[in-house]
Design an enzyme around this catalytic site. Structure first.
Site, PDB file in Angstrom:
ATOM      1  N   HIS A 165      -8.584  98.355  54.123  1.00 47.93           N
ATOM      2  CA  HIS A 165      -8.625  98.626  55.571  1.00 47.93           C
ATOM      3  C   HIS A 165      -9.293  97.534  56.379  1.00 47.93           C
ATOM      4  O   HIS A 165      -9.261  97.569  57.604  1.00 47.93           O
ATOM      5  CB  HIS A 165      -9.352  99.953  55.828  1.00 47.93           C
ATOM      6  CG  HIS A 165      -8.528 101.130  55.418  1.00 47.93           C
ATOM      7  ND1 HIS A 165      -7.769 101.847  56.307  1.00 47.93           N
ATOM      8  CD2 HIS A 165      -8.313 101.687  54.204  1.00 47.93           C
ATOM      9  CE1 HIS A 165      -7.129 102.805  55.659  1.00 47.93           C
ATOM     10  NE2 HIS A 165      -7.444 102.729  54.375  1.00 47.93           N
ATOM     11  N   LYS A 278     -18.014  94.181  65.749  1.00 48.54           N
ATOM     12  CA  LYS A 278     -17.260  94.693  66.906  1.00 48.54           C
ATOM     13  C   LYS A 278     -17.451  93.862  68.171  1.00 48.54           C
ATOM     14  O   LYS A 278     -16.830  94.132  69.195  1.00 48.54           O
ATOM     15  CB  LYS A 278     -17.639  96.165  67.162  1.00 48.54           C
ATOM     16  CG  LYS A 278     -17.362  97.101  65.975  1.00 48.54           C
ATOM     17  CD  LYS A 278     -15.873  97.289  65.700  1.00 48.54           C
ATOM     18  CE  LYS A 278     -15.641  98.207  64.506  1.00 48.54           C
ATOM     19  NZ  LYS A 278     -14.227  98.367  64.156  1.00 48.54           N
ATOM     20  N   ASP A 372     -11.752  92.229  62.808  1.00 50.17           N
ATOM     21  CA  ASP A 372     -11.501  93.654  62.559  1.00 50.17           C
ATOM     22  C   ASP A 372     -10.202  93.783  61.772  1.00 50.17           C
ATOM     23  O   ASP A 372      -9.210  93.113  62.107  1.00 50.17           O
ATOM     24  CB  ASP A 372     -11.344  94.376  63.916  1.00 50.17           C
ATOM     25  CG  ASP A 372     -11.873  95.800  63.885  1.00 50.17           C
ATOM     26  OD1 ASP A 372     -11.891  96.405  62.803  1.00 50.17           O
ATOM     27  OD2 ASP A 372     -12.257  96.305  64.950  1.00 50.17           O
ATOM     28  N   LEU A 376      -8.352 100.746  65.534  1.00 56.91           N
ATOM     29  CA  LEU A 376      -7.548 101.880  65.992  1.00 56.91           C
ATOM     30  C   LEU A 376      -7.863 102.276  67.421  1.00 56.91           C
ATOM     31  O   LEU A 376      -7.040 102.910  68.088  1.00 56.91           O
ATOM     32  CB  LEU A 376      -7.765 103.076  65.059  1.00 56.91           C
ATOM     33  CG  LEU A 376      -7.355 102.822  63.603  1.00 56.91           C
ATOM     34  CD1 LEU A 376      -7.641 104.043  62.750  1.00 56.91           C
ATOM     35  CD2 LEU A 376      -5.872 102.462  63.500  1.00 56.91           C
TER      36      LEU A 376
END
Ligand code: ADQ
Ligand code: G3P
Length: 723
Positions: A165, A278, A372, A376
């Site tokens: 992921h 992030k 990232d 989502l």
């Protein structure tokens, strides 16, 4: 439908203990969010960690277990030491920063490796325990990279998928991991390995080539006789659910309240786990720059940043939190007034309704991670905009950027550039906002989470199972067939079969152990030994001239059938093309540092074993193409070998040696051929029925058996001698 066994570090629910009650609640995080609904619909199990249960009473624990079982979740309880060493330690202090290109955050020692390996073993054991024949196992993410390999050992025939992921970094970065080999082999236990983006597939393939010498052919790679597929499957979200929620009256009321309380301020929104990948500090600085540059926006802009607490026990996260707090305080101190606060910072998790209200109410959504896997949030924002309004500012380093080209793409390291993008978003005319949002929403709707699950599982379940296409049997099991009286002829390839690869052809000279082994084999009255190689005859003569073995050089162009006999060449072979081909190979050798040309009587070879593996493979492809283009009419073959491209005359191949040798043997002689590369396939093809063919390596082969490489070949030959 086949049962689905999901295996992930975290279950999609987490145990929440309050003062006198206990319950299970939805976990934060993309994986939990994305797979919850598909799991609810499938009839399988989800194996994973339910969070900390150490303070629960026995009664509470059984209550939790009942709730988990109702959700078809199988808990794997991590001890305090596992949480600190496997989860926080190796997974989140080593693999997480490494895969996000943050080498300076990776600790110098890998003392938590053992804990990582052992925890992976526990997951594999539990999955194997619940496995039923016919199940599909789908392992998730970087915390469990060893699980596919461990499962393959426990369940050789199971259908196993793995999805990564987070980014798979370039091989230069992955190479720094001391445990890179173990981790790669762990992943290769799967039948299908999925990534979010094509670039990650490319990085993974490059890493396999560089460290395990495995060459990926578009979407497949051979490992231990099994074909492992790799592919890009960009994960989506449950777009319909977000869209529906975004239209609910409760959400619309909340959006109205949000706007009323903002008193006409334009809303910028950021929603993330509080994670140093992030890009929150630089995002804040970009907002600060906007306020600095355009004083008229002060008091007219509100940036709502929601950060859900994450991995709070890891020091880097605690420090990151302080950095964010500090920047928020500074901006508010500088640009806040008694009537307005520019940054509204919430350090907490939101429920779905609150989340969607923020998406729906935002003028501009800021998704600016420095790295990232997918992200989502960017997709959820678009799904939650049935009004087809709002602007997405998206980092080009998020996997989502590959699909969401209608966002305003930014470099998250470029604060000024991000400030420009925020201004552009605020000023964007409605028609353009709608155009962009329509396109973004179409993509998010089409490639939603159901599409993602289906495309991964369809591919995985459509592959021939290991049972249908079993790997070749271990060569050792063929030994029995060679035992007993009767004459046997052995055809042995040299490089890659009897000895491993060395940086130069000269350095791969036979060692004492090999010489003894060949001596002993050839001394046996029932064995006739032939070394069949691509090497020049001078080399074979110098190395093995004194041994009573048959020698065959240059792939069978030259043969010396017995010790003391002269070498003779195959008749009628043309070499005229050599003078034209040689300059082409020389030019490649000059341009690719570390490569060189070897010239033999009848053939030419361009070797690239000392060249960077990825670059060498690329150049080899280019050279073959060029040779095919220029010389396709010449009586020559262009053959890719192990880190070599060979050009040989037509009509010469190792198979001819077999037929020549067998002419001089009785028809019932037993034949064994051992080889590792494509030229040995001719050898195998020429072995008469009843003979034994053993491939030493991982490639596609017509051989009937397989062994790992030269050490196993030697073990095999020793066993043949009864040792
Ligand atoms: N304050 C808050 N309150 C409530 N919910 C919140 C929240 N902040 C975030 N969330 C939710 O958490 C999820 C975050 O998913 P992301 O894809 O953005 O990142 P994450 O790093 O967790 O996932 C990892 O897995 C996913 C899926 O593969 C990859 O996209 C990603 O790159 C990889 O790091 C979203 O569903 C979002 O709604
Ligand atoms: O909270 P974590 O550490 O389980 O991380 C959740 C993220 O989705 C990781 O992929």
């Amino acid at each position: 439908m086949a049962r689905l066994l999901l295996v992930s570090n975290r279950l999609p629910v987490t145990v929440k203990a309050e003062k006198d009650s206990v319950s299970v609640v939805r976990s934060a995080g993309g994986l939990a969010t994305g797979l919850s609904r598909p799991h609810e619909r499938s009839g399988g199990l989800w194996i994973g960690w339910p969070g900390d249960v150490s303070r629960l009473t026995d009664a509470q624990r059984s209550q939790v277990e009942q709730q988990l079982s109702d959700l078809r979740c199988v808990p794997l309880y991590l001890s305090a030491s596992e949480v600190s060493r496997f989860y926080e330690g190796y997974s989140n202090r080593v693999l997480w920063p490494l895969c996000h290109y943050m080498l300076d955050r990776v600790p110098r020692q890998d003392r938590d490796w053992d804990a990582y390996r052992k925890a992976n073993e526990r997951f594999a054991d539990l999955a194997a325990k619940h496995y039923q024949p016919g199940d599909t196992i789908w392992v998730h993410d970087y915390q469990l990279m060893l699980v596919p390999g461990m499962l393959r050992q426990r369940l050789p025939h199971a259908r196993i998928g793995y999805f990564h992921h987070i980014p798979f970094p370039s091989s230069e970065i992955f190479s720094t991991l001391p445990r890179r080999g173990e981790l790669l082999r762990g992943l290769l236990g799967a039948d299908l390995i999925g990534f979010h983006a094509v670039s990650y597939v490319r990085h993974f393939s490059g890493t396999l080539l560089r460290h395990l010498g495995l060459d990926t052919d578009i979407d497949r790679v051979l490992f231990q006789g099994r074909e492992v597929r790799v592919g890009a499957f960009p994960m989506g979200i449950d777009a319909t659910a977000f869209e529906t929620l975004a239209g609910e009256p409760g959400v619309l009321d909340e959006v109205k309240t949000l706007h009323e309380r903002a008193h006409g301020e334009r809303l910028l929104v950021g929603i993330d786990r509080l994670d140093y990948t992030k890009g929150i500090p630089r995002r804040l600085l970009a907002v600060q720059r906007v306020l600095e540059r355009d004083p008229s926006l002060r008091g007219r802009l509100r940036f709502i940043q929601v950060a859900v607490p994450s991995r709070t026990q890891v020091q880097a996260y605690a420090e990151y939190r302080e950095t964010v707090d500090e920047i928020v305080g500074r901006i508010n101190g500088l640009y806040g007034t008694v009537h307005s606060t520019p940054v509204h910072y919430l350090y907490r998790s939101l429920n779905e309704k609150q989340l969607v209200s923020l998406y729906r109410g935002a003028d501009v959504m800021l998704v600016t991670p420095v790295r990232d896997g997918m992200n989502l949030v960017a997709k959820e924002f678009c799904a939650a905009r049935p009004d087809e309004d709002g602007v997405l500012v998206l980092s080009e380093f998020a996997g989502a950027a590959a699909e969401m080209r209608d966002a305003l793409l930014v470099n998250p390291y470029d604060v000024e550039g991000m400030a420009d993008a925020i201004e552009q978003a605020l000023e964007m005319p409605k028609a353009e906002r709608q155009d962009r949002m329509r396109c973004l929403r179409a993509g998010v709707r089409t490639r939603d989470v159901h599409w993602w699950v289906a495309s991964f599982l369809d591919r995985l379940q459509g592959l021939p199972s290991v049972a249908e296409k079993p790997p070749l049997p271990d060569g050792m099991t063929a030994l029995d067939k060679l035992k007993g009286p009767g004459r046997k002829v052995l055809f042995l390839d040299y490089d890659g079969t009897l000895v491993g690869f060395a940086p130069t052809p000269e350095q791969a000279a036979p060692d004492a152990e090999l010489m003894t082994l060949l001596q002993e084999l050839s001394a046996r009255p029932d064995l006739s030994v032939h070394v069949v190689s691509g090497r020049p005859r001078e080399t074979l003569e110098a190395w093995f001239g004194e041994l009573p073995v048959g020698l065959h050089a240059e792939h069978g162009l030259w043969s010396r059938m017995r010790r003391g006999q002269p070498w003779h060449a195959l008749p009628g072979v043309s070499f005229e093309w050599k003078s034209q081909v040689k300059p082409v190979l020389d030019a490649f050798a000059a341009r690719v540092t570390g490569s060189f040309v070897e010239e033999k009587t009848a053939s030419l070879a361009w070797h690239y074993r000392r060249v960077d593996a990825e670059f060498g493979a690329l150049q080899a492809r280019e050279l073959r193409l060029l040779l095919f283009e220029k010389f396709s009419q010449e009586p020559m073959h262009i053959l890719p070998g192990d880190r070599v491209v060979e050009v040989r005359p037509r009509g010469v191949n190792k198979g001819r040696v077999v037929s020549e040798v067998l002419k001089q043997e009785a028809p019932d002689v037993r034949v064994l051929a051992l080889g590792d590369d494509v030229t040995d396939e001719d050898l195998f093809a020429a072995v008469p029925p009843g003979g034994i063919t053993v491939h030493a390596g991982n490639k596609h082969t017509r051989a009937a058996y397989r062994v790992e490489g030269p050490p196993e070949v030697r073990r095999f030959l020793k066993a043949l001698l009864g040792k």
